[in-house]
Write a protein that holds these residues in place. Structure first.
Motif, short mmCIF file in Angstrom:
data_model
loop_
_atom_site.label_atom_id
_atom_site.label_comp_id
_atom_site.label_asym_id
_atom_site.label_seq_id
_atom_site.Cartn_x
_atom_site.Cartn_y
_atom_site.Cartn_z
N THR A 100 0.84 -1.20 0.00
CA THR A 100 0.00 0.00 0.00
C THR A 100 0.88 1.25 0.00
N SER A 103 2.46 1.77 -3.44
CA SER A 103 1.53 2.39 -4.38
C SER A 103 1.39 3.88 -4.08
N THR A 250 -2.36 2.29 -9.23
CA THR A 250 -3.74 1.86 -9.00
C THR A 250 -3.82 0.34 -8.89
N LEU A 251 -3.11 -0.37 -9.76
CA LEU A 251 -3.08 -1.83 -9.70
C LEU A 251 -2.32 -2.30 -8.46
N PHE A 253 -2.11 -0.73 -5.63
CA PHE A 253 -3.03 -0.48 -4.52
C PHE A 253 -4.08 -1.58 -4.44
N SER A 254 -4.64 -1.95 -5.59
CA SER A 254 -5.67 -3.00 -5.63
C SER A 254 -5.11 -4.33 -5.16
N PHE A 258 -6.87 -5.86 -1.91
CA PHE A 258 -7.81 -6.93 -2.21
C PHE A 258 -7.17 -8.31 -2.33
#
Length: 307
Positions: A100, A103, A250-251, A253-254, A258
């Protein structure tokens, strides 16, 4: 510019961003290998692949020319240190569950670069850019106040990569040639790290066949997106390249939230909201400036001498 060039450029930059964005999955699979060992393999195997590409292109001598002597060599060496530090921090961050933060670092990197441009090169900032920088500063303060700690990993990634960009402004060699020279300069350190690992009883190739294959693949995982980026950036406006590259953090972070299930608090949410707002303002401003520059270029009279 031809439509086909634009499509190919978008595809190349998008491909690079996707590889970078999902790279935490790759390095997380090597969490059992010390991060400096992973860095060493990344340097060595990317050098092998870059060298192969340049041999095929007949440009291997360009690496020697790019390193030069004196000041040029010093700049290339500094660039190699900065990129190695950035890679090492990223690998470590993924392995210890701070994807995190990584990112976050790559989200704020463009705005740190803007600020360095103002400080180091006296570049003028538009009102929108100042607002974007202020919002990112606010995001960092939110994390400091909310979590009680400075997001050092994110700042280290953003600052090291921004400084790397500053140094690269003084290096005239193309991206593939210059990165090849940089990893070549770091290769003695890479071999020294692996020798130390072996001498200390470590498993130089991760201890099993799967790890060995992954370590070797760290070369393509490093080199391929850089080659795609070099190809695409020649065919697109910088504002378009910048927008597409936001796909990377963004990826990341995802993946962090997740897939890895990393902690994401309301403080993180507030900070990321500020950063996304800043990037939206910065991106719209960049697109407007790019369009204005193109209109001015089209409107400029064509000078020349009739034959």
């Amino acid at each position: 510019m031809k439509t086909s060039d634009t499509v190919m450029g978008v595809t190349a930059i998008g491909g690079a961003a996707v590889i970078w964005g999902f790279s935490p999955v790759f390095y997380n699979a090597l969490s059992h290998v010390p991060p400096l060992d992973v860095l060493a393999h990344r340097l060595i195997w990317s050098l092998v692949l870059f060298g192969f590409v340049l041999v095929v292109q007949g440009r291997l001598r360009a690496v020697r020319d790019a390193m030069g002597t004196g000041r040029t060599f010093g700049l290339m060496l500094l660039a190699s240190v900065l990129v190695a530090v950035n890679w090492a921090i990223f690998i470590w961050a993924v392995q210890v569950g701070q994807t995190t933060q990584s990112s976050l670092g790559y989200y704020i990197y463009p705005l740190v670069a803007i600020l360095l441009g103002r400080v180091l090169f006296a570049e003028r900032l538009s009102t929108a850019q100042w607002v974007a920088v202020a919002l990112v500063t606010g995001a960092v303060l939110v994390l400091v106040l909310g979590l009680g700690s400075v997001p050092t990993t994110a700042l280290a990634l953003a600052i090291s990569f921004s400084l790397y960009g500053v140094v690269k402004k003084y290096i005239s060699a193309g991206p593939v040639v210059s990165v090849t020279a940089e990893v070549m300069l770091m290769s003695p350190l890479a071999f020294a790290l692996l020798w130390h690992s072996w001498h200390s009883g470590g498993a130089v190739f991760g201890g099993d066949a799967t790890s060995a294959v992954l370590l070797i693949l760290s070369g393509p995982v490093t080199a391929v997106p850089l080659i795609l980026f070099s190809y695409g950036s020649k065919r697109l406006a910088m504002s378009t390249v910048g927008l597409l590259l936001y796909l990377n953090p963004t990826l990341q972070f995802s993946v962090a939230v997740f897939l890895f299930g990393e902690l994401f608090t309301s403080w993180h949410m507030a900070a990321f909201a500020l950063i996304w707002t800043a990037l939206a303002i910065y991106s719209v401003s960049g697109l407007r400036q790019d369009r204005a520059a193109r209109r001015a270029l089209r409107a400029a009279p064509v000078s020349g001498t009739a034959v």
